[in-house]
Design a protein around this motif. Sequence first.
Motif, PDB file in Angstrom:
ATOM      1  N   LEU A 190      37.426 -39.611  75.927  1.00  0.00           N
ATOM      2  CA  LEU A 190      35.838 -39.651  75.236  1.00  0.00           C
ATOM      3  C   LEU A 190      35.796 -39.292  73.523  1.00  0.00           C
ATOM      4  CD1 LEU A 190      34.596 -37.568  78.350  1.00  0.00           C
ATOM      5  CD2 LEU A 190      34.789 -40.060  77.731  1.00  0.00           C
ATOM      6  N   ALA A 191      36.823 -38.462  72.985  1.00  0.00           N
ATOM      7  CA  ALA A 191      36.901 -37.578  71.676  1.00  0.00           C
ATOM      8  C   ALA A 191      36.891 -39.080  70.406  1.00  0.00           C
ATOM      9  CB  ALA A 191      37.288 -36.118  71.096  1.00  0.00           C
ATOM     10  N   ARG A 192      37.989 -39.579  70.712  1.00  0.00           N
ATOM     11  CA  ARG A 192      38.500 -40.731  69.694  1.00  0.00           C
ATOM     12  C   ARG A 192      37.655 -41.900  70.921  1.00  0.00           C
ATOM     13  NH1 ARG A 192      44.946 -39.326  69.167  1.00  0.00           N
ATOM     14  NH2 ARG A 192      44.376 -37.124  68.108  1.00  0.00           N
ATOM     15  N   GLY A 193      36.959 -41.786  72.040  1.00  0.00           N
ATOM     16  CA  GLY A 193      36.898 -42.847  72.168  1.00  0.00           C
ATOM     17  C   GLY A 193      35.455 -43.630  72.132  1.00  0.00           C
ATOM     18  N   ALA A 194      34.439 -43.156  73.002  1.00  0.00           N
ATOM     19  CA  ALA A 194      33.285 -43.379  72.930  1.00  0.00           C
ATOM     20  C   ALA A 194      32.749 -42.773  71.433  1.00  0.00           C
ATOM     21  CB  ALA A 194      32.395 -43.334  74.816  1.00  0.00           C
ATOM     22  N   VAL A 195      33.235 -40.947  71.465  1.00  0.00           N
ATOM     23  CA  VAL A 195      32.063 -40.581  70.888  1.00  0.00           C
ATOM     24  C   VAL A 195      32.516 -40.919  69.496  1.00  0.00           C
ATOM     25  CG1 VAL A 195      32.509 -38.980  69.732  1.00  0.00           C
ATOM     26  CG2 VAL A 195      31.785 -38.817  72.351  1.00  0.00           C
ATOM     27  N   ALA A 196      33.409 -41.298  69.250  1.00  0.00           N
ATOM     28  CA  ALA A 196      33.945 -42.833  68.023  1.00  0.00           C
ATOM     29  C   ALA A 196      33.507 -43.246  67.778  1.00  0.00           C
ATOM     30  CB  ALA A 196      35.409 -42.580  67.652  1.00  0.00           C
ATOM     31  N   ALA A 197      32.773 -44.044  69.031  1.00  0.00           N
ATOM     32  CA  ALA A 197      32.248 -45.056  68.432  1.00  0.00           C
ATOM     33  C   ALA A 197      31.303 -45.220  68.677  1.00  0.00           C
ATOM     34  CB  ALA A 197      32.782 -46.889  69.995  1.00  0.00           C
ATOM     35  N   ALA A 198      30.733 -44.508  68.862  1.00  0.00           N
ATOM     36  CA  ALA A 198      28.758 -44.410  68.941  1.00  0.00           C
ATOM     37  C   ALA A 198      28.317 -43.245  67.316  1.00  0.00           C
ATOM     38  CB  ALA A 198      28.535 -43.168  69.904  1.00  0.00           C
ATOM     39  N   ALA A 199      29.301 -42.273  67.268  1.00  0.00           N
ATOM     40  CA  ALA A 199      28.764 -41.607  65.985  1.00  0.00           C
ATOM     41  C   ALA A 199      29.612 -41.650  64.931  1.00  0.00           C
ATOM     42  CB  ALA A 199      29.265 -40.211  66.484  1.00  0.00           C
ATOM     43  N   THR A 232      35.067 -33.284  68.052  1.00  0.00           N
ATOM     44  CA  THR A 232      35.799 -32.392  68.932  1.00  0.00           C
ATOM     45  C   THR A 232      35.082 -31.618  70.002  1.00  0.00           C
ATOM     46  OG1 THR A 232      36.542 -31.371  66.349  1.00  0.00           O
ATOM     47  CG2 THR A 232      36.581 -29.946  67.418  1.00  0.00           C
ATOM     48  N   PHE A 233      36.063 -31.059  71.290  1.00  0.00           N
ATOM     49  CA  PHE A 233      35.233 -31.011  72.308  1.00  0.00           C
ATOM     50  C   PHE A 233      35.383 -29.602  72.001  1.00  0.00           C
ATOM     51  CE2 PHE A 233      36.081 -28.490  76.504  1.00  0.00           C
ATOM     52  CZ  PHE A 233      34.942 -29.459  77.196  1.00  0.00           C
ATOM     53  N   VAL A 234      33.376 -29.166  72.689  1.00  0.00           N
ATOM     54  CA  VAL A 234      33.456 -27.618  72.427  1.00  0.00           C
ATOM     55  C   VAL A 234      32.538 -26.693  73.730  1.00  0.00           C
ATOM     56  CG1 VAL A 234      32.847 -28.176  69.836  1.00  0.00           C
ATOM     57  CG2 VAL A 234      31.262 -28.369  71.450  1.00  0.00           C
ATOM     58  N   ASN A 235      32.340 -28.103  74.834  1.00  0.00           N
ATOM     59  CA  ASN A 235      31.903 -26.996  75.864  1.00  0.00           C
ATOM     60  C   ASN A 235      31.318 -27.987  76.691  1.00  0.00           C
ATOM     61  OD1 ASN A 235      30.510 -25.064  77.532  1.00  0.00           O
ATOM     62  ND2 ASN A 235      28.977 -24.929  75.876  1.00  0.00           N
ATOM     63  N   ALA A 236      31.744 -27.706  78.064  1.00  0.00           N
ATOM     64  CA  ALA A 236      31.080 -28.746  79.797  1.00  0.00           C
ATOM     65  C   ALA A 236      29.365 -28.109  80.281  1.00  0.00           C
ATOM     66  CB  ALA A 236      32.518 -28.723  79.885  1.00  0.00           C
ATOM     67  N   GLU A 292      27.174 -26.332  61.606  1.00  0.00           N
ATOM     68  CA  GLU A 292      26.282 -26.407  59.955  1.00  0.00           C
ATOM     69  C   GLU A 292      25.397 -27.357  60.590  1.00  0.00           C
ATOM     70  OE1 GLU A 292      28.559 -25.822  56.494  1.00  0.00           O
ATOM     71  OE2 GLU A 292      30.378 -24.778  57.703  1.00  0.00           O
ATOM     72  N   PRO A 293      24.231 -27.506  60.657  1.00  0.00           N
ATOM     73  CA  PRO A 293      23.616 -28.346  60.815  1.00  0.00           C
ATOM     74  C   PRO A 293      23.662 -29.226  59.916  1.00  0.00           C
ATOM     75  CG  PRO A 293      22.360 -26.639  61.881  1.00  0.00           C
ATOM     76  CD  PRO A 293      23.734 -26.030  61.107  1.00  0.00           C
ATOM     77  N   ALA A 294      23.250 -29.245  58.841  1.00  0.00           N
ATOM     78  CA  ALA A 294      23.804 -29.902  57.609  1.00  0.00           C
ATOM     79  C   ALA A 294      24.964 -31.380  57.855  1.00  0.00           C
ATOM     80  CB  ALA A 294      23.756 -29.656  56.041  1.00  0.00           C
ATOM     81  N   ARG A 295      26.308 -30.615  58.038  1.00  0.00           N
ATOM     82  CA  ARG A 295      27.451 -30.556  57.884  1.00  0.00           C
ATOM     83  C   ARG A 295      27.565 -32.026  59.902  1.00  0.00           C
ATOM     84  NH1 ARG A 295      31.854 -27.346  57.553  1.00  0.00           N
ATOM     85  NH2 ARG A 295      32.793 -28.754  57.542  1.00  0.00           N
ATOM     86  N   HIS A 296      27.379 -30.913  60.496  1.00  0.00           N
ATOM     87  CA  HIS A 296      27.685 -31.173  62.234  1.00  0.00           C
ATOM     88  C   HIS A 296      26.522 -31.980  63.155  1.00  0.00           C
ATOM     89  CE1 HIS A 296      30.759 -28.059  61.022  1.00  0.00           C
ATOM     90  NE2 HIS A 296      31.082 -29.261  60.823  1.00  0.00           N
ATOM     91  N   ASN A 297      26.846 -32.672  63.662  1.00  0.00           N
ATOM     92  CA  ASN A 297      26.080 -32.977  64.839  1.00  0.00           C
ATOM     93  C   ASN A 297      27.059 -32.793  66.454  1.00  0.00           C
ATOM     94  OD1 ASN A 297      24.008 -33.912  66.320  1.00  0.00           O
ATOM     95  ND2 ASN A 297      24.156 -35.959  65.451  1.00  0.00           N
ATOM     96  N   ILE A 298      25.836 -32.933  67.229  1.00  0.00           N
ATOM     97  CA  ILE A 298      26.377 -33.019  68.591  1.00  0.00           C
ATOM     98  C   ILE A 298      26.012 -34.263  68.798  1.00  0.00           C
ATOM     99  CG2 ILE A 298      25.733 -32.314  70.971  1.00  0.00           C
ATOM    100  CD1 ILE A 298      24.649 -29.673  69.470  1.00  0.00           C
ATOM    101  N   PRO A 313      31.297 -35.040  62.754  1.00  0.00           N
ATOM    102  CA  PRO A 313      30.447 -35.212  61.442  1.00  0.00           C
ATOM    103  C   PRO A 313      29.667 -35.739  60.887  1.00  0.00           C
ATOM    104  CG  PRO A 313      33.364 -35.191  60.956  1.00  0.00           C
ATOM    105  CD  PRO A 313      32.628 -35.495  62.939  1.00  0.00           C
ATOM    106  N   ARG A 314      28.370 -34.785  60.327  1.00  0.00           N
ATOM    107  CA  ARG A 314      27.284 -35.244  60.199  1.00  0.00           C
ATOM    108  C   ARG A 314      27.419 -36.800  59.259  1.00  0.00           C
ATOM    109  NH1 ARG A 314      22.648 -35.362  61.422  1.00  0.00           N
ATOM    110  NH2 ARG A 314      22.479 -33.227  63.068  1.00  0.00           N
TER     111      ARG A 314
END
Length: 263
Positions: A100-109, A114-118, A145-151, A254-255
Amino acid sequence: MLDLDLDCAARDMEREGFLRLPGLAAGGTLAGLRQGVDRLRQLAAARTASDDDFVLEAAGTGGWAAWQQGDAPLAGVLRSANRIHRHVPAFETLQHSMGLARGAVAAAAGAEGTFVNAFLWAKPPVVGSAKPWHQDMAFAPSGFEPARHNIVTVWIALERATARNGCLEFLPGSHRLGLLAHAGDRERAAGQAPLRDAVEPHVADADLPRAHPPVAVPLEAGSAVLFDGLVLHRSAPNTSDEPRTAVSFVYRVPRTVPLPAAR
């Protein structure tokens, strides 16, 4: 790994703030996710009170409010579970095997996650409570850091999610509005006195954008929806006799565009 049109995925996320992923988990992967949920339910079976990791449902009141008010929940009946990969390590293995991290998440974002929770999100038949309008970034854990990161969240249905049993609903484009004010009560810390008339954090109706009507996203078992940490979403109560069970995997990315000004 899911076969995605990268350009279309990025455009859909930019425009809507969410992206459907049909058939994301199938075969042994779907079976493994369901087995993990069975294990979580075994761990919760003897519980009679909610805590930070296991929230039990409460008919009428709702699991979150009952927990905050110190009311008796339905013993052993899960509404949600936090940090499920720590309780059942197979969840972290499964999200990794799905790429997911390198696939769907990277494609969309536009960047690897980076996996953080489930989480487990369960709505038991008939008594499964609603989740009000909110943005996940309002509850970002430490280290963001909201200016640098998104979920980015990948929410996978383990049974059919429908309008009657509480599928997710989104307000398209609301991720471009920035972080909105959330009304309601903060979760009390361990040892603090119960709250009176607890109100789950939410974006008040008067503050919701009106440009587009809500879009319900029903899903078949194994299908998923991926969404931005700023997009407004909710789920209605389960009024059916069918359970609605899902797991979600949360990633820090990364934002790639500036954070919209908070409102």
